[in-house]
Design a protein around this motif. Structure first.
Motif, PDB file in Angstrom:
ATOM      1  N   THR A  82      65.897  49.128  28.801  1.00  0.00           N
ATOM      2  CA  THR A  82      66.263  50.136  27.802  1.00  0.00           C
ATOM      3  C   THR A  82      66.256  51.545  28.394  1.00  0.00           C
ATOM      4  O   THR A  82      67.041  52.396  27.981  1.00  0.00           O
ATOM      5  CB  THR A  82      65.322  50.080  26.587  1.00  0.00           C
ATOM      6  N   ALA A  83      65.390  51.786  29.373  1.00  0.00           N
ATOM      7  CA  ALA A  83      65.349  53.112  29.992  1.00  0.00           C
ATOM      8  C   ALA A  83      66.658  53.442  30.686  1.00  0.00           C
ATOM      9  O   ALA A  83      67.112  54.585  30.680  1.00  0.00           O
ATOM     10  CB  ALA A  83      64.195  53.189  30.991  1.00  0.00           C
ATOM     11  N   ASP A  84      67.282  52.425  31.271  1.00  0.00           N
ATOM     12  CA  ASP A  84      68.556  52.620  31.962  1.00  0.00           C
ATOM     13  C   ASP A  84      69.760  52.295  31.078  1.00  0.00           C
ATOM     14  O   ASP A  84      70.898  52.284  31.562  1.00  0.00           O
ATOM     15  CB  ASP A  84      68.606  51.735  33.224  1.00  0.00           C
ATOM     16  N   ALA A  85      69.491  52.017  29.786  1.00  0.00           N
ATOM     17  CA  ALA A  85      70.564  51.699  28.831  1.00  0.00           C
ATOM     18  C   ALA A  85      71.457  50.575  29.342  1.00  0.00           C
ATOM     19  O   ALA A  85      72.679  50.617  29.202  1.00  0.00           O
ATOM     20  CB  ALA A  85      71.397  52.944  28.530  1.00  0.00           C
ATOM     21  N   LEU A  86      70.833  49.551  29.923  1.00  0.00           N
ATOM     22  CA  LEU A  86      71.601  48.429  30.461  1.00  0.00           C
ATOM     23  C   LEU A  86      72.055  47.475  29.360  1.00  0.00           C
ATOM     24  O   LEU A  86      73.102  46.840  29.473  1.00  0.00           O
ATOM     25  CB  LEU A  86      70.748  47.650  31.481  1.00  0.00           C
ATOM     26  N   ALA A  87      71.255  47.358  28.309  1.00  0.00           N
ATOM     27  CA  ALA A  87      71.566  46.451  27.208  1.00  0.00           C
ATOM     28  C   ALA A  87      70.570  46.687  26.085  1.00  0.00           C
ATOM     29  O   ALA A  87      69.538  47.331  26.278  1.00  0.00           O
ATOM     30  CB  ALA A  87      71.494  44.996  27.673  1.00  0.00           C
ATOM     31  N   LYS A  88      70.879  46.164  24.913  1.00  0.00           N
ATOM     32  CA  LYS A  88      69.907  46.137  23.823  1.00  0.00           C
ATOM     33  C   LYS A  88      69.039  44.897  24.023  1.00  0.00           C
ATOM     34  O   LYS A  88      69.517  43.876  24.514  1.00  0.00           O
ATOM     35  CB  LYS A  88      70.618  46.100  22.472  1.00  0.00           C
ATOM     36  N   VAL A  89      67.778  44.989  23.619  1.00  0.00           N
ATOM     37  CA  VAL A  89      66.845  43.884  23.833  1.00  0.00           C
ATOM     38  C   VAL A  89      66.352  43.342  22.500  1.00  0.00           C
ATOM     39  O   VAL A  89      65.889  44.089  21.640  1.00  0.00           O
ATOM     40  CB  VAL A  89      65.641  44.324  24.693  1.00  0.00           C
ATOM     41  N   LEU A  90      66.457  42.034  22.355  1.00  0.00           N
ATOM     42  CA  LEU A  90      65.964  41.317  21.185  1.00  0.00           C
ATOM     43  C   LEU A  90      64.827  40.412  21.653  1.00  0.00           C
ATOM     44  O   LEU A  90      65.032  39.552  22.505  1.00  0.00           O
ATOM     45  CB  LEU A  90      67.087  40.495  20.551  1.00  0.00           C
ATOM     46  N   ILE A  91      63.638  40.616  21.132  1.00  0.00           N
ATOM     47  CA  ILE A  91      62.458  39.908  21.593  1.00  0.00           C
ATOM     48  C   ILE A  91      62.348  38.526  20.944  1.00  0.00           C
ATOM     49  O   ILE A  91      62.509  38.373  19.736  1.00  0.00           O
ATOM     50  CB  ILE A  91      61.177  40.711  21.283  1.00  0.00           C
ATOM     51  N   LEU A  92      62.041  37.541  21.773  1.00  0.00           N
ATOM     52  CA  LEU A  92      61.755  36.184  21.309  1.00  0.00           C
ATOM     53  C   LEU A  92      60.244  36.018  21.281  1.00  0.00           C
ATOM     54  O   LEU A  92      59.573  36.292  22.277  1.00  0.00           O
ATOM     55  CB  LEU A  92      62.346  35.149  22.271  1.00  0.00           C
ATOM     56  N   THR A  93      59.692  35.611  20.156  1.00  0.00           N
ATOM     57  CA  THR A  93      58.248  35.470  20.073  1.00  0.00           C
ATOM     58  C   THR A  93      57.854  34.285  19.210  1.00  0.00           C
ATOM     59  O   THR A  93      58.621  33.835  18.368  1.00  0.00           O
ATOM     60  CB  THR A  93      57.601  36.749  19.512  1.00  0.00           C
TER      61      THR A  93
END
Length: 215
Positions: free
Chosen positions: A71-82
């Motif tokens: 996210t710091a490098d704006a490479l992609a959005k992150v969706l957490i699996l938990t």
């Protein structure tokens, strides 16, 4: 538009199951897999997916660190699996800039809907879960409360209204309905709010909105 997804989980069987569900959807394509956070970051840089499905507990570089780097490098959005809906690792990953989380026990359709929502710029926390997450943050960080970020003073009246909506856990469509504006306009306002507040996700903005109300 096809949504490009990278799956990061250290269990091969889980990655295979997620791939099967997502690849069966016409508008989603799994472009890569990663067994740890370091590989996930490298794959995100190489493949530039729209969404990374990120497990938290992985060997080597964990999902929290990997999320922060992506996210710091704006490479992609992150969706957490938990496995858990409100565990401490999820909180830390949301702080790192994740766009939300989805339970591994969620239905295939729920997973697909979550990926689509994150790709479209929405968070994927249900309003009642959003409230629980924000309250947990407020409880655990109350001693560390700092003055409102500089960006609050730079928000326009409309942007403050949008921020309040984010604090209530609303999606872009719900914000548009509440404020009687178009969804495209909402996306523009959300983007400006995130930029001015210096945060990486709408969840982080929602936390700041709630903390500001409590000051």
């Amino acid at each position: 538009m096809t949504i490009r997804v990278l799956i990061a989980d250290d269990h091969g069987a889980i990655r295979a199951g997620l791939r099967m569900i997502l690849d069966a959807t016409a508008d989603i394509e799994v472009v890569g897999e990663a067994a740890d956070g370091d590989i996930a970051v490298a794959q995100a840089k190489a493949l530039r997916p729209d969404v990374v499905l990120m497990d938290v507990r992985m060997p080597g570089v964990d999902g929290i660190t990997a999320t922060g780097r992506i996210t710091a490098d704006a490479l992609a959005k992150v969706l957490i699996l938990t496995t858990f809906d409100l565990d401490e690792y999820v909180f830390r990953t949301l702080r790192a800039g994740a766009s939300g989380f989805v339970l591994k026990s969620a239905s295939g359709q729920s997973l697909v809907d979550s990926v689509r929502a994150v790709a479209a710029g929405d968070g994927v926390l249900a309003p009642e879960v959003t409230a629980a997450v924000i309250n947990a943050f407020a409880t655990t960080t109350i001693e560390d409360t700092e003055p409102a970020p500089q960006g609050f003073a730079d928000l326009t009246e409309r942007e403050r209204e949008v921020l309040d909506c984010l604090g209530d856990g609303l999606t872009n469509a719900q914000i548009a309905a509440r404020l009687f504006i178009g969804e495209t306009t909402v996306k523009t306002h959300v983007s400006r709010v995130l930029t001015k507040l210096g945060v990486r996700s709408r969840v982080q903005a929602a936390i700041l909105a709630t903390e500001a109300k409590d000051r």
